[in-house]
Design a protein around this motif. Structure first.
Motif, PDB file in Angstrom:
ATOM      1  N   VAL A 197      32.643  45.704  44.582  1.00 32.49           N
ATOM      2  CA  VAL A 197      33.518  46.380  43.633  1.00 32.49           C
ATOM      3  C   VAL A 197      33.600  47.860  44.001  1.00 32.49           C
ATOM      4  CG1 VAL A 197      33.868  47.035  41.225  1.00 32.49           C
ATOM      5  CG2 VAL A 197      33.028  44.746  41.781  1.00 32.49           C
ATOM      6  N   VAL A 198      34.775  48.301  44.404  1.00 31.35           N
ATOM      7  CA  VAL A 198      34.994  49.698  44.772  1.00 31.35           C
ATOM      8  C   VAL A 198      35.229  50.548  43.529  1.00 31.35           C
ATOM      9  CG1 VAL A 198      36.494  51.263  46.081  1.00 31.35           C
ATOM     10  CG2 VAL A 198      35.956  48.990  46.991  1.00 31.35           C
ATOM     11  N   ARG A 199      35.927  49.982  42.562  1.00 30.33           N
ATOM     12  CA  ARG A 199      36.181  50.669  41.287  1.00 30.33           C
ATOM     13  C   ARG A 199      36.180  49.633  40.184  1.00 30.33           C
ATOM     14  NH1 ARG A 199      42.003  53.075  40.598  1.00 30.33           N
ATOM     15  NH2 ARG A 199      42.482  50.880  40.176  1.00 30.33           N
ATOM     16  N   GLN A 200      35.332  49.846  39.205  1.00 30.43           N
ATOM     17  CA  GLN A 200      35.327  48.950  38.044  1.00 30.43           C
ATOM     18  C   GLN A 200      36.424  49.375  37.087  1.00 30.43           C
ATOM     19  OE1 GLN A 200      33.261  46.088  37.296  1.00 30.43           O
ATOM     20  NE2 GLN A 200      35.039  45.916  35.945  1.00 30.43           N
ATOM     21  N   GLY A 201      37.365  48.507  36.855  1.00 32.04           N
ATOM     22  CA  GLY A 201      38.450  48.773  35.932  1.00 32.04           C
ATOM     23  C   GLY A 201      38.488  47.732  34.844  1.00 32.04           C
ATOM     24  N   LEU A 202      39.694  47.301  34.499  1.00 29.44           N
ATOM     25  CA  LEU A 202      39.865  46.373  33.382  1.00 29.44           C
ATOM     26  C   LEU A 202      39.300  44.987  33.690  1.00 29.44           C
ATOM     27  CD1 LEU A 202      41.099  45.963  30.564  1.00 29.44           C
ATOM     28  CD2 LEU A 202      43.238  45.329  31.688  1.00 29.44           C
ATOM     29  N   GLY A 203      39.426  44.548  34.926  1.00 27.87           N
ATOM     30  CA  GLY A 203      39.016  43.190  35.271  1.00 27.87           C
ATOM     31  C   GLY A 203      37.513  43.054  35.478  1.00 27.87           C
ATOM     32  N   GLU A 204      36.929  42.089  34.785  1.00 28.91           N
ATOM     33  CA  GLU A 204      35.520  41.777  35.003  1.00 28.91           C
ATOM     34  C   GLU A 204      35.409  40.877  36.237  1.00 28.91           C
ATOM     35  OE1 GLU A 204      32.950  43.029  33.419  1.00 28.91           O
ATOM     36  OE2 GLU A 204      34.303  44.218  32.184  1.00 28.91           O
TER      37      GLU A 204
END
Length: 208
Positions: A197-204
């Motif tokens: 995961v490079v950037r944790q956003g909305l998607g789990e």
């Protein structure tokens, strides 16, 4: 000319208006549209001049862009990216959804974007508006997040009427698909099978 404001409903986008926007994209239009996360800015991947316009609006050099592609589904992904079996299985499970997958680019991508990019981001958002635009267009569209940056914070534009007020001189069409989100997509590096995961956003993300 100022931009046209087009109202579309994600649940059931008007096919006639979708065709009109797709035709404009084919002719070189730069469009702001809703996704399943934040409003995006983009154009037809085959129009180099439009790609340069998108880069100018973002304030970056076209050769150093980090644009992703919005695809309708995974059926033509091999045209633009090299995907391992494991990565394909993960993408099939999570998409459509609020994820961007970073993959090794095929030789098509540098030609399309006039860059030396070795990777490409792939999006299949869970929003019928951009997916049906892509389906009608017949190929992916460039996408980059529409956002306002200050030295201290990054604020994402969510209100299409305010977006119109700010960008109506910069783009050709702004699609009002309702209030947008403020959290970006989760970026997953899938260039190897050790997904990261490079950037944790909305998607789990659940690797299992």
């Amino acid at each position: 000319m100022p931009a046209e404001l087009v109202k579309l409903y994600p649940e059931n986008p008007d096919p006639q208006r979708v065709r009109e926007v797709a035709r404009a994209l084919r002719e070189g239009a730069v469009v702001i549209y809703p996704t399943d996360t934040i409003y995006g800015l983009g154009c037809d991947i085959h129009n180099a001049r439009s790609v340069e316009r998108v880069a100018r609006i973002k304030g970056i050099k076209p050769q150093k862009n980090d644009f992703s592609f919005i695809c309708y589904d995974l059926s033509h992904i091999a045209d633009y990216a090299r995907v391992s079996n494991q990565a394909f299985k993960l993408m099939k499970r999570l998409l459509p959804g609020p994820y961007t997958f970073i993959l090794d680019a095929t030789n098509n991508v540098p030609k399309l974007l006039n860059t030396n990019k070795k990777t490409v981001g792939i999006r299949v958002p869970d929003n019928n508006i951009p997916r049906q635009l892509v389906q009608e267009l017949g190929n992916p569209i460039i996408t980059t997040t529409l956002r306002d940056e200050t030295p201290d914070t990054v604020e994402y534009s969510t209100d299409p009427e305010l977006i119109f007020e700010k960008y109506y001189h910069d783009v050709d069409i702004i699609i009002d698909g309702g209030i947008g989100g403020y959290e970006p997509s989760t970026i997953v590096d899938a260039t190897t099978d050790e997904f990261r995961v490079v950037r944790q956003g909305l998607g789990e993300v659940d690797w299992e």
